[in-house]
Scaffold this motif. Structure first.
Motif, mmCIF file in Angstrom:
data_model
loop_
_atom_site.group_PDB
_atom_site.id
_atom_site.type_symbol
_atom_site.label_atom_id
_atom_site.label_comp_id
_atom_site.label_asym_id
_atom_site.label_seq_id
_atom_site.Cartn_x
_atom_site.Cartn_y
_atom_site.Cartn_z
ATOM 1 N N LEU A 88 11.525 8.025 -2.685
ATOM 2 C CA LEU A 88 10.565 7.448 -1.745
ATOM 3 C C LEU A 88 9.967 6.158 -2.314
ATOM 4 O O LEU A 88 9.795 5.161 -1.597
ATOM 5 N N TYR A 89 9.670 6.182 -3.587
ATOM 6 C CA TYR A 89 9.136 4.993 -4.268
ATOM 7 C C TYR A 89 10.162 3.861 -4.232
ATOM 8 O O TYR A 89 9.822 2.693 -3.974
ATOM 9 N N GLN A 90 11.429 4.194 -4.471
ATOM 10 C CA GLN A 90 12.493 3.191 -4.454
ATOM 11 C C GLN A 90 12.672 2.598 -3.056
ATOM 12 O O GLN A 90 12.884 1.398 -2.908
ATOM 13 N N ARG A 91 12.593 3.440 -2.035
ATOM 14 C CA ARG A 91 12.733 2.943 -0.661
ATOM 15 C C ARG A 91 11.634 1.935 -0.343
ATOM 16 O O ARG A 91 11.890 0.897 0.275
ATOM 17 N N THR A 92 10.431 2.244 -0.773
ATOM 18 C CA THR A 92 9.311 1.335 -0.531
ATOM 19 C C THR A 92 9.538 0.007 -1.245
ATOM 20 O O THR A 92 9.373 -1.072 -0.659
ATOM 21 N N SER A 93 9.935 0.084 -2.508
ATOM 22 C CA SER A 93 10.160 -1.136 -3.281
ATOM 23 C C SER A 93 11.325 -1.943 -2.715
ATOM 24 O O SER A 93 11.273 -3.178 -2.664
ATOM 25 N N TYR A 94 12.371 -1.250 -2.285
ATOM 26 C CA TYR A 94 13.550 -1.925 -1.720
ATOM 27 C C TYR A 94 13.178 -2.675 -0.449
ATOM 28 O O TYR A 94 13.521 -3.855 -0.290
ATOM 29 N N SER A 95 12.445 -2.020 0.434
ATOM 30 C CA SER A 95 12.008 -2.681 1.671
ATOM 31 C C SER A 95 11.093 -3.850 1.359
ATOM 32 O O SER A 95 11.162 -4.902 2.016
ATOM 33 N N GLU A 96 10.265 -3.681 0.355
ATOM 34 C CA GLU A 96 9.334 -4.743 -0.043
ATOM 35 C C GLU A 96 10.099 -5.976 -0.530
ATOM 36 O O GLU A 96 9.759 -7.116 -0.189
ATOM 37 N N ILE A 97 11.144 -5.751 -1.301
ATOM 38 C CA ILE A 97 11.941 -6.866 -1.841
ATOM 39 C C ILE A 97 12.679 -7.591 -0.722
ATOM 40 O O ILE A 97 12.696 -8.828 -0.667
ATOM 41 N N ILE A 98 13.295 -6.833 0.196
ATOM 42 C CA ILE A 98 14.037 -7.463 1.297
ATOM 43 C C ILE A 98 13.095 -8.296 2.161
ATOM 44 O O ILE A 98 13.427 -9.415 2.566
ATOM 45 N N ALA A 99 11.890 -7.754 2.431
ATOM 46 C CA ALA A 99 10.921 -8.504 3.226
ATOM 47 C C ALA A 99 10.521 -9.802 2.517
ATOM 48 O O ALA A 99 10.388 -10.862 3.152
ATOM 49 N N SER A 100 10.334 -9.718 1.214
ATOM 50 C CA SER A 100 9.955 -10.905 0.441
ATOM 51 C C SER A 100 11.062 -11.957 0.482
ATOM 52 O O SER A 100 10.785 -13.155 0.637
ATOM 53 N N LEU A 101 12.318 -11.521 0.387
ATOM 54 C CA LEU A 101 13.431 -12.467 0.421
ATOM 55 C C LEU A 101 13.632 -13.044 1.815
ATOM 56 O O LEU A 101 14.044 -14.200 1.970
ATOM 57 N N TRP A 102 13.360 -12.231 2.834
ATOM 58 C CA TRP A 102 13.401 -12.727 4.220
ATOM 59 C C TRP A 102 12.486 -13.935 4.368
ATOM 60 O O TRP A 102 12.853 -14.963 4.935
ATOM 61 N N LEU A 103 11.292 -13.817 3.868
ATOM 62 C CA LEU A 103 10.326 -14.914 3.949
ATOM 63 C C LEU A 103 10.754 -16.088 3.063
ATOM 64 O O LEU A 103 10.717 -17.253 3.485
ATOM 65 N N SER A 104 11.163 -15.788 1.844
ATOM 66 C CA SER A 104 11.498 -16.836 0.890
ATOM 67 C C SER A 104 12.606 -17.731 1.426
ATOM 68 O O SER A 104 12.529 -18.958 1.328
ATOM 69 N N LEU A 105 13.634 -17.129 2.020
ATOM 70 C CA LEU A 105 14.749 -17.913 2.550
ATOM 71 C C LEU A 105 14.272 -18.844 3.655
ATOM 72 O O LEU A 105 14.611 -20.035 3.674
ATOM 73 N N ARG A 141 0.829 -1.205 0.000
ATOM 74 C CA ARG A 141 0.000 0.000 0.000
ATOM 75 C C ARG A 141 0.861 1.250 0.000
ATOM 76 O O ARG A 141 0.548 2.238 -0.668
ATOM 77 N N LEU A 142 1.941 1.226 0.768
ATOM 78 C CA LEU A 142 2.873 2.353 0.717
ATOM 79 C C LEU A 142 3.446 2.502 -0.683
ATOM 80 O O LEU A 142 3.660 3.621 -1.164
ATOM 81 N N ASP A 143 3.687 1.366 -1.328
ATOM 82 C CA ASP A 143 4.205 1.389 -2.692
ATOM 83 C C ASP A 143 3.221 2.089 -3.629
ATOM 84 O O ASP A 143 3.610 2.925 -4.449
ATOM 85 N N SER A 144 1.937 1.756 -3.500
ATOM 86 C CA SER A 144 0.925 2.385 -4.356
ATOM 87 C C SER A 144 0.792 3.866 -4.055
ATOM 88 O O SER A 144 0.680 4.693 -4.959
ATOM 89 N N VAL A 145 0.835 4.205 -2.754
ATOM 90 C CA VAL A 145 0.713 5.617 -2.370
ATOM 91 C C VAL A 145 1.928 6.411 -2.840
ATOM 92 O O VAL A 145 1.810 7.555 -3.289
ATOM 93 N N SER A 146 3.116 5.821 -2.756
ATOM 94 C CA SER A 146 4.325 6.536 -3.183
ATOM 95 C C SER A 146 4.433 6.611 -4.698
ATOM 96 O O SER A 146 5.154 7.453 -5.235
ATOM 97 N N ARG A 147 3.722 5.734 -5.403
ATOM 98 C CA ARG A 147 3.765 5.747 -6.862
ATOM 99 C C ARG A 147 2.892 6.856 -7.439
ATOM 100 O O ARG A 147 3.242 7.462 -8.448
ATOM 101 N N SER A 148 1.781 7.151 -6.778
ATOM 102 C CA SER A 148 0.852 8.155 -7.308
ATOM 103 C C SER A 148 1.495 9.530 -7.504
ATOM 104 O O SER A 148 1.284 10.160 -8.541
ATOM 105 N N PRO A 149 2.287 10.054 -6.531
ATOM 106 C CA PRO A 149 2.913 11.367 -6.764
ATOM 107 C C PRO A 149 3.838 11.391 -7.971
ATOM 108 O O PRO A 149 4.009 12.437 -8.595
ATOM 109 N N ILE A 150 4.418 10.239 -8.313
ATOM 110 C CA ILE A 150 5.300 10.190 -9.490
ATOM 111 C C ILE A 150 4.504 10.483 -10.749
ATOM 112 O O ILE A 150 4.881 11.339 -11.561
ATOM 113 N N TYR A 151 3.372 9.799 -10.897
ATOM 114 C CA TYR A 151 2.562 9.992 -12.099
ATOM 115 C C TYR A 151 1.857 11.344 -12.076
ATOM 116 O O TYR A 151 1.697 11.975 -13.117
#
Length: 1451
Positions: free
Chosen positions: A1102-1119, A1060-1070
């Motif tokens: 801000l968008y990159q920070r959200t995506s970066y945190s999202e990826i790390i969290a996903s890999l945390w779970l995957s491992l 959701r943060l990702d979607s919210v941070s994406r809107s200001p870009i567009y």
């Protein structure tokens, strides 16, 4: 005889292949390692290692090599004693390994070990050695435990030196590669991260803890590593693009530019992927060895070694998978920020003429869709070679199991290649067409959102929505083509493993070989390893096609010539006393020089001294605005030269307002200077407005300034220009949107005041006061300078309109001086809408998990029937696959032992009359058995293929149905939303739903749902089979499920918040991008490109920070999930070994069933991770559905009415306001306050008042754009609140203050419903004085460019008037429709309105006093109260009347 010869040849080939493998894979790898150690030792022999080695380092550098050397020596002795002398070449393998370990020990003793063994080259090579060991493992199935121990030592040493290298580098780095930030607390925190946390992604733990306890905020996210900073990424890609432009001027390639920046890191990732993919095949090889051991029933400890090795291999691969994914994801994030930044930057530096080949919708698609597709190239490119490599290794390992029988399966695969290539070509064609229509749809959606208020007043919102749906329908046609072709791809590639199995086992049996458990289940494991690359291949091809199409599209845009900022400023070529020098300049609105015949500016020559005030005048469409744009460099100068001396500020005719605070709009990136700031506010008459706004100058201005009046927007844009302190000011009709009093004040205090009186001012205007005060007048006519000089020298024959002004429009400097005091005291210059949406609503985001209703709504969109078909077909497909595997297991067990008639006939469907043994069956019966075996396999294959086809096409159909319904429902809800919703919601935010979110629903969501369902039924099948085969697995299932559920619950709560943060941070870009597209010419004029790039980079960061945190969290779970799966594999394997010894009271099944269990447990590692990943990804993608559903819940207008209309209502045009009160918000003062008046039918009424008095609110109430709080409005005796709202608006005619033309034919713009004949349209165009311009443009079928930019603003306003007159309504509303046209044309138009509108009620909102003098009646408003009503001439005779005071104040 022939068969014996063939068998001998095959055995000879096998022996040679084994020997070749030993030489290349074993000896070659050892020799290369030995050479690397020696070279590095020699190169770094002078290195000093002052620090002492830890016990762990000593163990790694001394103990492991010593063990390796000892084992190698023992292995050599064993070989010498057991192998014949003619196989002496095999002795070199242990000998080379012994030499390698000795070299390691010597190098550790006599050189700087930390320098040699921490070398990136050696560490990487030792990882690459794992590849050779994995392949060589296949050669040692016949060898003893000693060889396996040697290989395990080799692997352990490689892992150890890599861990030590990372551990040594930890103090110097903060991420896996670089420090996350340069200083501050975050830097200190990251530096303390342990190396173990770097491997396991433990540093995301704090974010996940916060996410499970509360709603995450942006401050909780991980900081970005410095190498991921968007500005750095942009600079790197831009540098490579510029190199491409220099090296390949005609056709620079974005692909090669990307390769120049990220090629080498991407290549290194490819090497890691090679190793990772090959390690994946160690599992099937160890499985083969383990099943062989179980079949033989040996009592040795080799079984435990193999079982533990199988588990450890799974664990090791889990780490490799996550590390590869992490580094690839980082690279993708950097590439995404690079592309988005470069596209944004290009939009700022490309002028309007060079950008003319691309529509706004197309450019928005570059950012929203094409950027993501290019980023996906990172996956597709590696997969393009990785998948064939995986397939190739799997086929080779199949050869080692079933010899040349695998060629039959390979033939099936090869036959499918041209079929898939043909399908790919069709998909590429459909995608390209779909993308063009997507651009068109997004452009139309942008037009709808931008002009929604005007469309509602016309009653065209529904028609425009249907027009948009037609475009969407055509787009969906191509989307359907692509989806159904994708379904065929999925079918072909999903059935390939089944066909492979059928053909391979059948041919293997026909060749005379007997199937055993080890062969069958090793092959099944290899078949399973083929499923993923085979199924992924069509998606990879599609991804590559999409990426290359998008790359070509973006490259074409990036090849546009950039606006040279310094091209017009050259002090060496222009005299110091001149501000502007134009010599024989001819310009066009295109970058195509071949269009020189369509010149807009024709051979203009002009010299403007510094400090001059120049007025550019001329009739509508004469080229005034084009002249200003040519001075700014927005047009293509095809002949002559244009030189400017000094900096420039620009105010466009349609003011461009930023979303942000009022102060931010004025400062425009400049530092705050208190004195200049407040002087500017006063000069632009904004100080009074600001004092009455909630929040003052920090009040938030909505998208495009929708919560400001037209006059406030014009004054705000002027204040921005004045505050910049530039040398030259280009002003495009800035006084037309303000009333005469405010216009006089601005002229006196701003344009002629101390802030600008020494500056060069060039202004297009129709304002007589401004023209009379000008130092120089330039008369334009059809793109040429007709005359230039002073006002006093201007002949009347050139400008007849100058003499038509009346006394009330003329003001001498003496009158202006008096005016200064009177206006500064008054505080009623406030717009009624200014506080309607002072604070634009912050974008809402849901909390907690995605609700079940969201999934149910998506199922409703898809259709319940098709949903059930998908679920049933998926379950049955998995059941057929599991049934096939169970049958093979049972058959293999029975063919190795004696079977009874019943068991054989049950499974082979052979009714026999006596007990037989498979090995003693006659050739006749053996042929029958093989034939029936093939038939059974064929039945399974056919059933599985049919169900696969049903599932693929059902998903395609359901996804398409949902996409169509979602778009239709969304557009219907939005067009029925009240105007307040659009005032409070930035159009970029809404457009984000129609671009990114809808693209997700179109494409990504069905894809990920398909994967989720396949993973779910696959897991279900595995659990059922494992529970059936090993009873003890049921005891493991409960704790396993508990841990699994805790992990996924802990992760999902954070994942949802991050999405959701990702979607919210994406809107200001567009939103920022859309906003910048509209105002790019203003930004270029102010030379503020870098400021806006910086703003965009902040949004992107801000968008990159959200995506970066999202990826790390996903890999945390995957491992963690993969490690959990590895434990299950280890458990099943160890239990199988224990059960084979017969020391356990519970039986663990036959070797066939155990082999089946192990072959099912092996892919469990990846399937578990894939299931939860696909589940969380589905939940993330469902956020797009959730966001779309939010806008399906917006407030709706009361479309229906209690009373229907018959005939040609209104007949009289009688308008009555009875005690009407209207508010734009319950917390704000009323815009109309208990106002009552009556307008008799057939008269012309003017509504006047200062800016913000409530004039526009009269029209808003009449058209029901804003509901009234109390009172009612009657038209011809009918209460308009009882009428259907669209029918009401369609019966009224209006000409809005901001003219609106959309892209399409001129006929569609004038009469979209096709109600008028052509002769009638031409007649009205002639009366509106715009017929000649329409004829020159190409007639009624000529194409109107986006936003009507092919016509001037004045011409657009005349076309809007023609549109209103075509309606033949009895009530016509004019919202200052003559503000942007010259006085002469305005006078002619008033005559036209008077003659054409006989018997029509005309309500005119006016700023010019001369506009209302000849009307039948006037209404004077002040702060929403009706101050006075009457005939203007009567009111003028009364010196005490408000109208008389108004006229006197305007003199």
């Amino acid at each position: 005889m022939g068969i014996t010869l063939i068998n001998s040849t095959l055995l000879y080939m096998d022996a040679n292949l084994e020997r070749l493998g030993d030489i290349v894979l074993g000896l070659g790898a050892n020799v290369v390692t030995l050479l690397l150690i020696l070279i590095l030792t020699v190169m770094r022999r002078s290195g000093q290692c002052n620090r002492r080695k830890s016990y762990i380092e000593k163990s790694v550098l001394y103990v492991i090599p010593a063990l390796g050397a000892c084992f190698s020596c023992v292995d050599l002795v064993v070989l010498v004693r057991t192998k014949p002398r003619r196989d002496f070449i095999l002795f070199f393998l242990p000998l080379s390994r012994f030499a390698m370990w000795i070299a390691v020990m010597l190098s550790s003793k006599f050189s700087c070990a930390c320098c040699v063994f921490s070398s990136r080259i050696l560490c990487f090579w030792w990882i690459l050695r794992f590849l050779t060991e994995a392949l060589h493992l296949n050669m040692i199935f016949s060898l003893q435990t000693l060889e396996i121990c040697l290989i395990m030592l080799d692997i352990a040493f490689g892992i150890s030196i890599n861990v030590l290298r990372i551990k040594q580098g930890t103090p110097k780095i903060s991420s896996l590669e670089d420090p996350l930030i340069e200083d501050g607390d975050d830097q200190r925190h990251i530096k303390t991260i342990r190396w173990w946390d770097l491997f396991t992604f433990g540093y995301i733990g704090l974010v996940m803890k916060h996410g499970s306890m509360k709603q995450l905020e942006f401050e909780d996210l991980l900081p970005l590593p410095p190498d991921m900073d968007p500005s750095t990424c942009c600079e790197n890609l831009l540098r490579c693009w510029q190199v491409q432009e220099c090296n390949n001027c005609s056709n620079p390639s974005l692909f090669w530019s990307i390769s120049g920046v990220y090629g080498w890191p991407y290549f290194r990732l490819g090497l890691l992927k090679v190793f990772n993919d090959c390690i994946g095949f160690a599992g099937p090889l160890l499985l083969n060895r383990l099943i062989n051991y179980l079949e033989k029933g040996s009592e040795s400890s080799v079984g435990y070694t193999l079982a533990i090795s199988l588990g450890l291999t799974s664990i090791f691969k889990s780490f490799l998978d996550t590390q590869y994914t992490f580094r690839l994801s980082k690279l993708k994030l950097k590439l995404r920020s690079s592309i988005m930044s470069v596209i944004y930057r290009k939009c700022l530096w490309v002028n309007t003429a060079n950008r003319s080949g691309f529509s706004e919708g197309e450019i928005q698609t570059f950012m929203s869709v094409d950027a993501d597709r290019i980023v996906n190239l990172c996956n597709s490119l590696h997969d393009m070679w990785s998948l064939p490599l995986q397939i190739g290794i799997a086929l080779y390992l199949l050869y080692t199991q079933v010899k040349f029988a695998f060629l039959s399966g390979l033939a099936i695969t090869i036959l499918l290649i041209p079929v898939n290539k043909w399908i790919s070509v069709l998909i590429a064609s459909a995608t390209e067409k779909m993308m063009k229509l997507k651009d068109e749809r997004i452009r139309k959606t942008g037009e709808l959102l931008t002009n929604i208020r005007t469309l509602k007043m016309y009653g065209w919102d529904n028609w425009f929505a249907n027009w948009l749906k037609e475009t969407r329908a055509t787009e969906v046609t191509h989307l359907a083509t692509r989806k159904y072709l994708d379904a065929w791809c999925v079918f072909f590639w999903a059935t390939t493993p089944t066909l492979f199995s059928l053909c391979t086992f059948g041919l293997f049996a026909l060749m005379g070989h007997q199937l055993d458990a080890a062969t069958v289940f090793t092959c099944l494991a290899l078949f399973n390893s083929l499923i993923s690359p085979l199924n992924s291949f069509p998606w990879v091809i599609n991804g590559l096609i999409d990426a290359f199409i998008s790359t070509r599209r973006v490259s074409k845009f990036l090849r546009c010539l950039e606006h040279n900022k310094d091209s017009s400023i050259d002090s060496g070529l222009i005299s110091e006393d001149l501000a502007l020098l134009v010599e024989d300049a001819s310009c066009i609105w295109s970058n195509n020089v071949e269009e020189e015949n369509n010149l807009t500016i024709k051979h203009v020559s002009l010299r403007v001294p510094k400090g001059s005030f120049v007025a550019i005048i001329g009739e509508v469409g004469s080229g005034k605005t084009s002249l200003l744009n040519s001075l700014l460099g927005e047009m293509q100068c095809v002949h002559g030269s244009i030189l400017l001396n000094g900096s420039v500020a620009y105010v466009p005719q349609v003011p461009w307002i930023l979303s942000g605070t009022l102060r931010e709009n004025i400062l425009f990136g400049k530092n705050f200077d208190s004195k200049r700031y407040f002087d500017t506010l006063s000069a632009c008459a904004l100080d009074v407005d600001i004092s009455l706004m909630v929040g003052g100058d920090m009040a938030f201005i909505g998208d495009k300034g929708l919560n400001l009046s037209g006059g406030q927007r014009a004054r705000l844009a002027l204040a921005r220009a004045i505050y910049q302190g530039s040398d030259m000011y280009l002003l495009d009709d800035v006084l037309s949107a303000v009333d005469s009093q405010v216009g006089c004040w601005i002229l006196q205090s701003a344009l002629l005041g101390p802030l600008l009186n020494k500056k060069t001012r060039i202004m297009c205007t129709h304002n007589i006061q401004a023209i009379s005060c000008a130092d120089m007048v330039v008369v334009m006519d059809k793109g040429k300078v007709k005359w230039s000089g002073t006002v006093t020298d201007m002949p009347r024959s050139i400008s007849p309109s100058f003499s038509l002004s009346n006394e009330f429009d003329m003001s001498s400097s003496k009158h202006l001086t008096k005016r200064k005091e009177s206006l500064s005291i008054k505080k009623d210059d406030v717009d009624e809408v200014s506080e309607a949406a002072d604070i634009v609503k912050v974008e809402e985001r849901k909390e907690g998990r995605v609700e079940v209703t969201v999934y149910r709504n998506y199922a409703v969109f898809s259709g319940w029937f098709i949903t059930i078909i998908i679920l049933v077909s998926a379950v049955l497909m998995q059941a057929s696959r599991n049934g096939n595997d169970l049958w093979l297991s049972y058959w293999v067990d029975k063919t190795g032992r004696g079977v009874t008639q019943n068991s054989t006939s049950f499974y082979l469907v052979i009714p026999c009359q006596k007990t037989i043994r498979f090995n003693s069956i006659s050739l006749h019966y053996r042929a029958k058995l093989l034939l029936i075996l093939q038939m059974v396999l064929c039945i399974f294959c056919i059933i599985n293929s049919i169900l696969t086809l049903v599932r693929a096409f059902s998903f395609a159909f359901g996804g398409l149905k949902a996409a169509v319904r979602v778009h239709s429902a969304l557009i219907c809800k939005l067009v029925n939303a009240p105007t307040q919703f659009f005032d409070q919601t930035p159009s970029g935010r809404i457009l984000n739903r129609f671009s990114s979110d809808l693209y997700t629903i179109d494409d990504s969501l069905p894809f990920i749902l398909n994967i989720l369902l396949a993973n779910f039924v696959g897991l279900l099948g595995i659990v059922v089979v494992l529970s059936y085969v090993q009873v003890l697995f049921l005891f493991l299932l409960l704790p396993f499920w508990y841990i699994y559920s805790k992990l996924q619950l802990f992760y999902r709560s954070t994942s949802r918040e991050l999405r959701r943060l990702d979607s919210v941070s994406r809107s200001p870009i567009y939103a920022s991008f859309t906003e910048t597209l509209d105002g790019s010419s203003t930004i270029r004029a102010f030379k503020s490109e870098e400021h806006f790039v910086s703003r965009f980079i902040d949004h992107l960061t801000l968008y990159q920070r959200t995506s970066y945190s999202e990826i790390i969290a996903s890999l945390w779970l995957s491992l963690r999930l993969q490690l959990l799966g590895a434990m299950i594999v280890l458990f099943v394997a160890v239990m199988a070994v224990i059960g084979s010894r017969g020391n356990f009271p519970i039986s663990f099944g036959t070797p066939g069933l155990v082999g089946l269990a192990l072959s099912y447990a092996a892919p469990l590692v990846s399937l578990l991770g894939s299931f939860l990943t696909s589940f969380t990804e589905t939940e993330k993608e469902m956020v797009s559905v959730e966001r779309v559903l939010q806008y399906m819940d917006v407030p709706q207008e009361e479309v229906s009415g209690r009373q229907s209309l018959n005939g040609k209502w209104p007949v009289q045009g009688l308008v009555e306001f009875h005690n009407v009160t209207m508010r734009y918000s319950s917390a704000l003062p009323p815009a109309l306050n208990h106002i009552s008046f009556t307008i008799q039918g057939g008269i012309q009424v003017g509504v006047i008042g200062r800016t913000g008095a409530g004039k526009s609110s009269i029209l808003n109430a009449l058209f029901r754009l804003t509901p009234v709080c109390s009172g009612h409005i009657m038209v011809d005796g009918v209460n308009i609140n009882h009428l259907p709202i669209r029918e009401l608006r369609s019966r009224l005619a209006v000409v809005p203050q901001s003219p609106f033309l959309f892209q399409g034919s001129l006929r569609e713009n004038l009469d979209p419903l096709g109600l008028s004949e052509d002769w009638r349209i031409w007649e009205i165009l002639e009366k509106c004085k715009v017929k000649a311009e329409v004829e020159s443009a190409g007639g009624l079928d000529s194409n109107v460019k986006e936003s009507g930019c092919s016509f001037s603003v004045g011409q657009r306003q005349l076309l809007c008037l023609a549109r209103a007159l075509l309606k033949s309504s009895k009530i016509l509303c004019l919202d200052e429709c003559t503000a942007n046209i010259d006085v002469h044309t305005a006078s002619l138009l008033h005559n036209t309105i008077s003659s054409e509108c006989q018997g029509v009620t005309v309500i005119t909102i006016a700023h010019r006093i001369s506009t209302v003098l000849d009307l039948d009646s006037i209404l004077i408003l002040d702060r929403g109260i009706l101050v006075e009503q009457g005939k203007p001439q009567h009111l003028l005779r009364d010196d005490d009347s408000a109208f008389s005071n108004f006229v006197r104040a305007s003199k």
